[in-house]
Design an enzyme around this catalytic site. Structure first.
Site, PDB file in Angstrom:
ATOM      1  N   LEU A  61       0.715  -1.441   0.007  1.00  0.00           N
ATOM      2  CA  LEU A  61       0.142  -0.684  -0.302  1.00  0.00           C
ATOM      3  C   LEU A  61       1.102   1.096  -0.545  1.00  0.00           C
ATOM      4  O   LEU A  61       1.841   0.761   0.950  1.00  0.00           O
ATOM      5  CB  LEU A  61      -1.333  -0.022   1.101  1.00  0.00           C
ATOM      6  N   ASP A  62       1.120   2.617  -0.608  1.00  0.00           N
ATOM      7  CA  ASP A  62       1.403   3.246  -0.643  1.00  0.00           C
ATOM      8  C   ASP A  62       1.267   4.032   0.553  1.00  0.00           C
ATOM      9  O   ASP A  62       0.761   3.871   0.598  1.00  0.00           O
ATOM     10  CB  ASP A  62       1.572   4.316  -2.052  1.00  0.00           C
ATOM     11  N   LEU A  63       2.273   5.207   0.596  1.00  0.00           N
ATOM     12  CA  LEU A  63       2.855   6.305   1.593  1.00  0.00           C
ATOM     13  C   LEU A  63       1.328   6.130   2.306  1.00  0.00           C
ATOM     14  O   LEU A  63       0.722   6.525   2.991  1.00  0.00           O
ATOM     15  CB  LEU A  63       3.902   7.073   1.626  1.00  0.00           C
ATOM     16  N   ARG A 145      -4.345   5.171  -8.099  1.00  0.00           N
ATOM     17  CA  ARG A 145      -4.165   6.782  -8.260  1.00  0.00           C
ATOM     18  C   ARG A 145      -4.031   6.994  -9.790  1.00  0.00           C
ATOM     19  O   ARG A 145      -4.244   8.123  -9.983  1.00  0.00           O
ATOM     20  CB  ARG A 145      -3.216   6.553  -7.413  1.00  0.00           C
TER      21      ARG A 145
END
Length: 171
Positions: A61-63, A145
């Site tokens: 999971l990205d930042l 995204r």
């Protein structure tokens, strides 16, 4: 033929203790075990268990994304869950800055191309003008995204609520 590994004359056995952890990762943490930039690591939220066991995240999971992520020391389990060929669904709650049309979500379901990469969602459920539940199978890097950015829709937040049959619930 079976290989036998010894240390100081004693046969070593593979550790069979497997660990499986479901974590509700907050925003602002990254899913790696080492970060040269010194950003907060999600694995550090697991506490003392990580001192004795080498755990790694199953997928990423990205930042700025939050939600369900698994940590384990079981490589077979990790591959079975994370590899696209396994077809394991991941469900996300996406909140956008402006309303998202049914036409846009239908376009995502049919599939779009952005910067030479094909992206598509499995299905969606609208939860309001700026809130949508989206199911993915592949889980490409920054997939949601990138899809929304391709259509100039800003994302406010992404929260993973499910991996396969495991739901975040009240974790």
């Amino acid at each position: 033929s079976v290989d036998v590994v010894t240390l100081d004359g004693k046969r070593l056995q593979e550790s069979t203790r497997r660990i499986y952890i479901a974590l509700n990762k907050p925003e602002g943490y990254i899913c790696t075990n080492v970060d040269p930039q010194g950003r907060p690591l999600a694995v550090d939220l697991l506490g003392a268990i990580t001192k004795k066991n080498r755990l790694f995240s199953v997928g990423r999971l990205d930042l700025m994304s939050s939600g369900l992520i698994f940590y384990t020391n079981d490589g077979r389990f990790a591959r079975a869950v994370a590899h696209p060929s396994a077809g394991v669904e991941k469900e996300y709650l996406v909140v956008t800055r402006k309303p998202v049309s049914k036409e846009l979500l239908d376009e995502f379901t049919a599939g779009i191309r952005h910067l030479g990469v094909h992206y598509s969602i499995v299905r969606y459920r609208s939860l309001g003008p700026t809130r949508v539940s989206i199911v993915l199978q592949e889980g490409k890097n920054r997939e949601l995204r990138n899809m929304f950015a391709a259509r100039r829709v800003q994302i406010k937040s992404i929260h993973r609520t499910r991996i396969g049959d495991i739901r975040l619930g009240s974790i």
